[in-house]
Write an enzyme that holds these catalytic residues in place. Sequence first.
Site, PDB file in Angstrom:
ATOM      1  CB  ALA A  63      -0.911   0.040   1.378  1.00 14.02           C
ATOM      2  N   GLY A 102       0.441  -5.232   0.793  1.00 16.90           N
ATOM      3  CA  GLY A 102      -0.715  -5.234  -0.371  1.00 16.90           C
ATOM      4  C   GLY A 102      -0.220  -5.799  -1.866  1.00 16.90           C
ATOM      5  CD  GLU A 105      -2.910  -7.911   2.174  1.00 17.70           C
ATOM      6  OE1 GLU A 105      -2.538  -6.834   1.962  1.00 17.70           O
ATOM      7  OE2 GLU A 105      -3.492  -8.354   2.863  1.00 17.70           O
ATOM      8  CD  GLU A 125       1.236  -5.986   5.204  1.00 22.43           C
ATOM      9  OE1 GLU A 125       1.953  -7.068   5.423  1.00 22.43           O
ATOM     10  OE2 GLU A 125       0.466  -6.009   4.217  1.00 22.43           O
TER      11      GLU A 125
HETATM   12  C1  3H9 Z   1       0.340  -2.489   3.403  1.00 24.63           C
HETATM   13  O1  3H9 Z   1       0.540  -2.842   2.270  1.00 24.63           O
HETATM   14  C2  3H9 Z   1      -0.915  -2.629   3.872  1.00 24.63           C
HETATM   15  C3  3H9 Z   1      -1.910  -3.708   3.281  1.00 24.63           C
HETATM   16  O2  3H9 Z   1      -1.920  -4.976   3.685  1.00 24.63           O
HETATM   17  C4  3H9 Z   1      -3.336  -3.461   3.304  1.00 24.63           C
HETATM   18  C5  3H9 Z   1      -3.771  -2.079   2.884  1.00 24.63           C
HETATM   19  C6  3H9 Z   1      -5.436  -1.924   2.734  1.00 24.63           C
HETATM   20  N1  3H9 Z   1       4.556   3.357   0.198  1.00 24.63           N
HETATM   21  O3  3H9 Z   1      13.236   1.856   0.632  1.00 24.63           O
HETATM   22  P1  3H9 Z   1      13.912   2.582  -0.404  1.00 24.63           P
HETATM   23  C7  3H9 Z   1       9.295   5.026  -1.122  1.00 24.63           C
HETATM   24  S1  3H9 Z   1       1.439  -1.712   4.312  1.00 24.63           S
HETATM   25  C8  3H9 Z   1       5.053   4.698   0.008  1.00 24.63           C
HETATM   26  O4  3H9 Z   1      14.796   3.639  -0.177  1.00 24.63           O
HETATM   27  P2  3H9 Z   1      14.799   0.001  -1.481  1.00 24.63           P
HETATM   28  C9  3H9 Z   1      10.513   5.206   0.039  1.00 24.63           C
HETATM   29  O5  3H9 Z   1       9.995   6.142   1.150  1.00 24.63           O
HETATM   30  C10 3H9 Z   1       3.073  -1.481   3.241  1.00 24.63           C
HETATM   31  N2  3H9 Z   1       6.319   4.870  -0.473  1.00 24.63           N
HETATM   32  O6  3H9 Z   1      14.344   1.461  -1.632  1.00 24.63           O
HETATM   33  C11 3H9 Z   1      11.492   5.658  -0.863  1.00 24.63           C
HETATM   34  O7  3H9 Z   1      11.043   7.079  -0.915  1.00 24.63           O
HETATM   35  P3  3H9 Z   1      12.346   8.296  -1.034  1.00 24.63           P
HETATM   36  C12 3H9 Z   1       3.800  -2.728   3.417  1.00 24.63           C
HETATM   37  C13 3H9 Z   1       7.186   3.755  -0.167  1.00 24.63           C
HETATM   38  O8  3H9 Z   1      15.133  -0.218  -2.907  1.00 24.63           O
HETATM   39  C14 3H9 Z   1      11.526   5.106  -2.109  1.00 24.63           C
HETATM   40  O9  3H9 Z   1      10.352   4.547  -2.115  1.00 24.63           O
HETATM   41  N3  3H9 Z   1       5.048  -2.602   2.407  1.00 24.63           N
HETATM   42  C15 3H9 Z   1       6.748   2.596   0.069  1.00 24.63           C
HETATM   43  O10 3H9 Z   1      15.892   0.313  -0.317  1.00 24.63           O
HETATM   44  C16 3H9 Z   1      12.466   4.084  -2.132  1.00 24.63           C
HETATM   45  O11 3H9 Z   1      12.598   3.256  -1.022  1.00 24.63           O
HETATM   46  C17 3H9 Z   1       6.049  -2.092   2.994  1.00 24.63           C
HETATM   47  O12 3H9 Z   1       6.034  -2.011   4.128  1.00 24.63           O
HETATM   48  C18 3H9 Z   1       5.644   2.431   0.281  1.00 24.63           C
HETATM   49  N4  3H9 Z   1       4.873   1.278   0.655  1.00 24.63           N
HETATM   50  O13 3H9 Z   1      13.705  -0.532  -0.696  1.00 24.63           O
HETATM   51  C19 3H9 Z   1       7.325  -2.056   2.041  1.00 24.63           C
HETATM   52  N5  3H9 Z   1       7.731   1.618  -0.101  1.00 24.63           N
HETATM   53  O14 3H9 Z   1      13.102   7.946  -2.149  1.00 24.63           O
HETATM   54  C20 3H9 Z   1       7.946  -0.935   2.484  1.00 24.63           C
HETATM   55  C21 3H9 Z   1       8.966   2.380  -0.446  1.00 24.63           C
HETATM   56  O15 3H9 Z   1      11.480   9.545  -1.252  1.00 24.63           O
HETATM   57  N6  3H9 Z   1       9.159  -0.633   1.481  1.00 24.63           N
HETATM   58  N7  3H9 Z   1       8.538   3.865  -0.433  1.00 24.63           N
HETATM   59  O16 3H9 Z   1      13.262   8.234   0.128  1.00 24.63           O
HETATM   60  C22 3H9 Z   1      10.239  -1.353   1.697  1.00 24.63           C
HETATM   61  O17 3H9 Z   1      10.432  -2.218   2.366  1.00 24.63           O
HETATM   62  C23 3H9 Z   1      11.439  -0.750   0.785  1.00 24.63           C
HETATM   63  O18 3H9 Z   1      11.129   0.404   0.524  1.00 24.63           O
HETATM   64  C24 3H9 Z   1      11.646  -1.882  -0.619  1.00 24.63           C
HETATM   65  C25 3H9 Z   1      12.515  -1.000  -1.523  1.00 24.63           C
HETATM   66  C26 3H9 Z   1      12.141  -3.259  -0.139  1.00 24.63           C
HETATM   67  C27 3H9 Z   1      10.230  -1.730  -1.454  1.00 24.63           C
END
Ligand code: 3H9
Length: 697
Positions: A63, A102, A105, A125
């Site tokens: 999400a 998500g 999901e 999450e």
């Molecule tokens: C969810 O999904 C809830 C659902 O179950 C239900 C919904 C109803 N959203 O980490 P990075 C940004 S909860 C917005 O440096 P990497 C991040 O801030 C979510 N922004 O890169 C950064 O911005 P900036 C569950 C996001 O390659 C840029 O993207 N998912 C999100 O080292 C690059 O990120 C997670 O918890 C996001 N979801 O790692 C996954 N994700 O450049 C969270 C990233 O401005 N994300 N950004 O600083 C991660 O674990 C890592 O970002 C990922 C990439 C592994 C994806």
Amino acid sequence: MPGVVALRRDGEVAVITVDNPPVNALSQAVRTGLVDAFSQARDDKTVKAIVLTAAGRTFIAGADITEFDKAPTSPTLVDVIALIDAIEKPTIAAVHGTPLGGGLEVTLGCHFRIAAAGTRLGLPEIKLGLIPGAGGTQRLPRLVGMEKGAAMILSGDPIPASEALALGLIDEIFEGDPAAVGIAFARKVLAEKRAILPVSRRDDKIAPLRADPVKFDAIVAAHAKRARGLHAPTAAIEALRMNLDVPIAQAIERERAKFMELRGGEQSKAQRHIFFAEREAAKIPGLSKDVKPREIRRAAVIGAGTMGGGIAMCFANAGIPVTVIETKDEALKRGLGLVEKNYRASAARGAMANEDVDRRLGLMTGAVGLDAAKDADIVVEAVFEEMDIKRDVFGKLDALTGPDTVLATNTSYLDVNAIAHTTTRPSSVVGMHFFSPANVMKLLEIVRGADTAPEVLATAMAVGRKIGKVPVVVGVCHGFVGNRMLRARSIEAERLLLEGALPQDVDGALTEFGFPMGPFAMSDLAGLDVSWRMRKAQGARAEIADQLCEMGRFGQKTSKGFYLYEAGSRAPRPDPEVEALIVATSQRLGITRTPLDRKTITERLIFPMINEGARILEEGIAQRPGDIDVIWVYGYGFPIWRGGPMFYADSVGLPYIRDRLIAFAKLTGDKRHEPAALLSRLAKEGGTFGGLTAKAA
Ligand code: 3H9
């Protein structure tokens, strides 16, 4: 918004591509686009199968977390997945990168999932103080079984594609372009007339558990134990339990309601703050994008003690060859032996394969004498914490190593500028302050000296990330950010003993606050003699701790410190002898002991730290309040669900903290308790620490 979701045709196969950089998060535009594209493909009679892919570096990573502070908007992700789930033609998710939250999901709404080699799949999450909110707690266990499903949801850790394949989470691993492979897979499904069954209607892996519900409790028991203070794990366990006795549609509704409740709660807000603060910490204002980190092919670590060995493990774990250097063969052997023992213990625990241990040890070379550092691209000094020894090492390294070698010191208190000036190139010198155990702790303070070159700073940050740390830039001062604030807490902890508290009262207040351990149990673990030696060198005194050391009570290593330890146990037991010593000391110093409640103890310990944090910001030692929060969460066990000391301060209210500090200053006569100018100003203006970052951005 045009463009974030595209629908195209490849013969009888519809291909839906999400394109929402950087990580294809499920923003409202993406959700709307998915509903449109899937509806269109579903209603088009000439479409026989549907492939879902994503453009760029990763499949949907979840999400859009930035939307979580706003009111929810339609369509919800539950709506999107319900629509996909009900489609009666084969749906295939062809994923790469990190299908998370998500994102995963959505794939669970499809009939088939195939993943590129190297993909990591998970439901993280819980790390944001949430539970999966779009059916993840119901569909994942149906596909992989409760044991693994619960482990993935409760740990939040992703699994590699190979494991996902073995578990049945995915149907195939592929190389190449996801869309092209997805289309080929779809054609195979059509040609073979494979039966399609939505994950939501599968029951084979859950049915046995229904007959034996006690097993469920056994599966989640260990996770429940680790969840101290956190709301999300309890909610996740409740949601998982619904697999046993609640019809799936109703269970998904309830899961969503719980998700929304957590999303609006303080804990998740704090954890989201840390998520973004960690990413923000990677950015260095003023450092031009043109500054590129140097390539690091080989590292050297000076000192094979606990720190040196741990640091060398970090390099070997990241695949970087490393030379470990000691002054004597004996010390070298002891150090390397300990490293090997550490690795073998991980393998015995099942955390690492034996081949991995051999590969990592193969990357480590031991050497006696600094000469062996001459070919390293980065040298990390981890010798005894004494300026003269450090000066000597850096002087020699200066002469030995090439002009492009980064010279890093792992000092935890000493003046990095003074160390830098023992070389002819202070611009090459930087601090890399690891935390013990260095191979485990995620925090790395990168100490920027007055002369540290931008390229050297960028290299230290890049190396930090490469070895799996969370690097945070700090400036030079005694103790940098973390230890300087810790000192404020330690002074107060001792003072509380003299005023009326006992070690177990102080530690109890902090564990109740959410720290894994209180300051006295921590000191016993680290060894009281270390800080005693340091205090003696500085002519400083800690009334109680010094007396304990004089009695030979050095903590766990002598089975006695602030507490008593039974043979073979690490559990602290209050010791009447220590209690008597504390009471006698108060008396000798003319202090009347009064009982102190938990709230008072907590405030006396935490607020002075916040005050010191404010001074650190005033002085520019930390770049932003969020950096301090990241340091305390990753290096000192500050409860993540409170968001770190500065975020916590905002949540308590700065005027209250200011007033309490004024009262503490009066009570103790300690000028350090007087509110820092920044804290006073923000409290007066109705500002917050968080607001400082927002303004700077
Ligand atoms: C969810 O999904 C809830 C659902 O179950 C239900 C919904 C109803 N959203 O980490 P990075 C940004 S909860 C917005 O440096 P990497 C991040 O801030 C979510 N922004 O890169 C950064 O911005 P900036 C569950 C996001 O390659 C840029 O993207 N998912 C999100 O080292 C690059 O990120 C997670 O918890 C996001 N979801 O790692 C996954 N994700 O450049 C969270 C990233 O401005 N994300 N950004 O600083 C991660 O674990 C890592 O970002 C990922 C990439 C592994 C994806």
